[in-house]
Design a protein around this motif. Structure first.
Motif, PDB file in Angstrom:
ATOM      1  N   ALA A  36       7.179   4.589  -4.417  1.00 11.39           N
ATOM      2  CA  ALA A  36       5.729   4.904  -5.051  1.00 11.39           C
ATOM      3  C   ALA A  36       5.410   6.045  -4.747  1.00 11.39           C
ATOM      4  N   VAL A  37       5.524   6.239  -3.218  1.00  9.46           N
ATOM      5  CA  VAL A  37       5.055   7.400  -2.449  1.00  9.46           C
ATOM      6  C   VAL A  37       5.834   8.497  -3.169  1.00  9.46           C
ATOM      7  N   ALA A  38       7.062   8.475  -3.141  1.00  9.31           N
ATOM      8  CA  ALA A  38       7.938   9.442  -3.579  1.00  9.31           C
ATOM      9  C   ALA A  38       7.781  10.011  -4.927  1.00  9.31           C
ATOM     10  N   TRP A  39       7.434   8.953  -5.864  1.00  7.67           N
ATOM     11  CA  TRP A  39       7.301   9.261  -7.298  1.00  7.67           C
ATOM     12  C   TRP A  39       6.143  10.076  -7.140  1.00  7.67           C
ATOM     13  N   ALA A  40       4.929   9.725  -6.809  1.00 13.84           N
ATOM     14  CA  ALA A  40       3.724  10.309  -6.770  1.00 13.84           C
ATOM     15  C   ALA A  40       3.725  11.974  -6.084  1.00 13.84           C
ATOM     16  N   GLU A  84       0.706  -1.104   0.007  1.00 14.26           N
ATOM     17  CA  GLU A  84       0.080  -0.100  -0.119  1.00 14.26           C
ATOM     18  C   GLU A  84       0.928   1.112  -0.087  1.00 14.26           C
ATOM     19  N   GLN A  85       1.938   1.300   0.802  1.00 11.97           N
ATOM     20  CA  GLN A  85       2.637   2.529   1.069  1.00 11.97           C
ATOM     21  C   GLN A  85       4.241   2.350   0.487  1.00 11.97           C
ATOM     22  N   ASN A  86       4.343   1.698  -0.427  1.00 10.26           N
ATOM     23  CA  ASN A  86       5.803   1.473  -1.118  1.00 10.26           C
ATOM     24  C   ASN A  86       6.320   3.035  -1.110  1.00 10.26           C
ATOM     25  N   GLY A 125      -0.766   3.598  -5.655  1.00 10.63           N
ATOM     26  CA  GLY A 125      -1.640   2.555  -5.170  1.00 10.63           C
ATOM     27  C   GLY A 125      -1.171   1.056  -5.342  1.00 10.63           C
ATOM     28  N   THR A 126      -2.125   0.179  -4.859  1.00  9.16           N
ATOM     29  CA  THR A 126      -1.810  -1.380  -4.922  1.00  9.16           C
ATOM     30  C   THR A 126      -1.471  -1.296  -6.431  1.00  9.16           C
ATOM     31  N   PHE A 127      -1.388  -2.649  -6.785  1.00  8.20           N
ATOM     32  CA  PHE A 127      -1.266  -3.526  -8.058  1.00  8.20           C
ATOM     33  C   PHE A 127      -2.769  -3.546  -8.480  1.00  8.20           C
TER      34      PHE A 127
END
Lengths: 218, 218
Positions: A38-42, A33-35, A52-54
């Motif tokens: 991914a959080v930093a990219w967003a 959920e909180q990779n 988000g998730t897959f």
């Protein structure tokens, strides 16, 4: 267009960044959920980027991109949920690289099967197009890094899906005549089997800013 | 120079014809003593062309070329005789294509082994160079059939042998800068694994007069 990207690695982030730059809404999907990646990219992608998730990314996207390692691609899509893939164009950019403990590289599957085919077989309602697995991710979204004419390849069973992917590639900077259609999804075998040659070329040049230009007499 | 060619197929005859044209003495080697194809080739090749068994061709050549199907290459060389290979440069132009009864093409070996490696492993006293397996035989000996710059690749464990092969390729019309050295003999894997991609390209273009040009940023 809303794009769901399955995978938060360099390839997924490079494609996601370019798609946001082109005005699309992009959700980067991760196993968790909180990779943090991914959080930093967003965060840096601005309001058109999210994570988000897959399953969330697959549900979000009108267009989907599989950008995880080939060896976990089918599993990632199963986690994402068959129901979120139905009828959608799904670009498979993965390569089935396996690294042995001694650093030897091999492919799995190889020869009489491929990741592109596995995905199309396991998710028959998805419109799978193999593309962009034959070059470095920076070059995927900026063909001008390598001078002159060079090419990318598409393979898949759905001509309309390949036409859609060709439009996306065109928006990345690939002239339409530089997108070669190699036929149905079984052409993924040859495209994935380019990887050992590509790795030798990278070793030869000492960098990854190179690509194939097929020269034909007519 | 005396050249022994193991194999009487299109590839062996094309290479043999060019080598005779360049002034070399060429013996085309066959499994059998009086192979009609080899006899006919030797007749039209003139006094510099001859034919014989695998063993006779291997004994004759200072330079050897393996131009049988990859799947029988090691067996053909065993028939030719280990003692005739020792210390000689041996160009392996073969591809390990296997055709299923339904016409499906696959490679054997593939992925973690290759014909180039098999030959070097089984005949350690030969100086094996993988080369020319990535293009049509007419183009091998006449690069000008395809306009512009395009490339051939060499791989092998012996730098001096690769330099010798580069000279041969140069005499065929390949500029030396168009001969890319991809490293040791294990690079044969990637070179042989190009075949499924090449077959798709042939299908795309409808002919075999095409070749790879690797475009690099620097």
């Amino acid at each position: 267009m809303r794009v769901g990207i399955i995978g938060t690695g360099m390839v997924g982030r490079a494609l996601g960044g370019k798609l946001v730059e082109l005005g699309h809404e992009v959700m980067l999907g991760s196993r968790t959920e909180q990779n943090p990646t991914a959080v930093a990219w967003a965060q840096q992608a601005g309001e058109k980027g999210s994570h988000g998730t897959f399953a969330e990314a697959a549900a979000f996207g009108e267009l989907l991109i599989v950008a995880v390692s080939g060896v976990v691609a089918v599993k990632a899509l199963a986690t994402a949920g068959d129901e979120h893939l139905t009828g959608k164009v799904l670009i498979d950019v993965s390569n089935p690289l396996v690294f042995s403990p001694l650093g030897e590289v091999s492919l799995e599957p190889v020869n009489v099967d491929s990741i592109g085919e596995q995905i199309q077989r396991d998710f028959p309602q998805a419109r799978v197009v193999k593309a962009l697995n034959t070059l470095n991710c920076e070059l995927m979204v900026d063909p001008s890094r390598v001078p002159g004419e060079h090419q990318v390849f598409v393979a898949g069973n759905d001509p309309a899906a390949k036409a859609d992917v060709t439009e996306v590639l065109h928006s990345f900077g690939w002239p339409k005549e530089s997108v070669l259609d190699l036929g149905d999804i079984t052409a993924s075998r040859g495209l994935e089997m380019l990887m050992p040659f590509w790795l030798r070329l990278m070793n030869h040049y000492g960098h990854a800013d190179f690509n194939y230009s097929i020269r034909s007499a007519r």
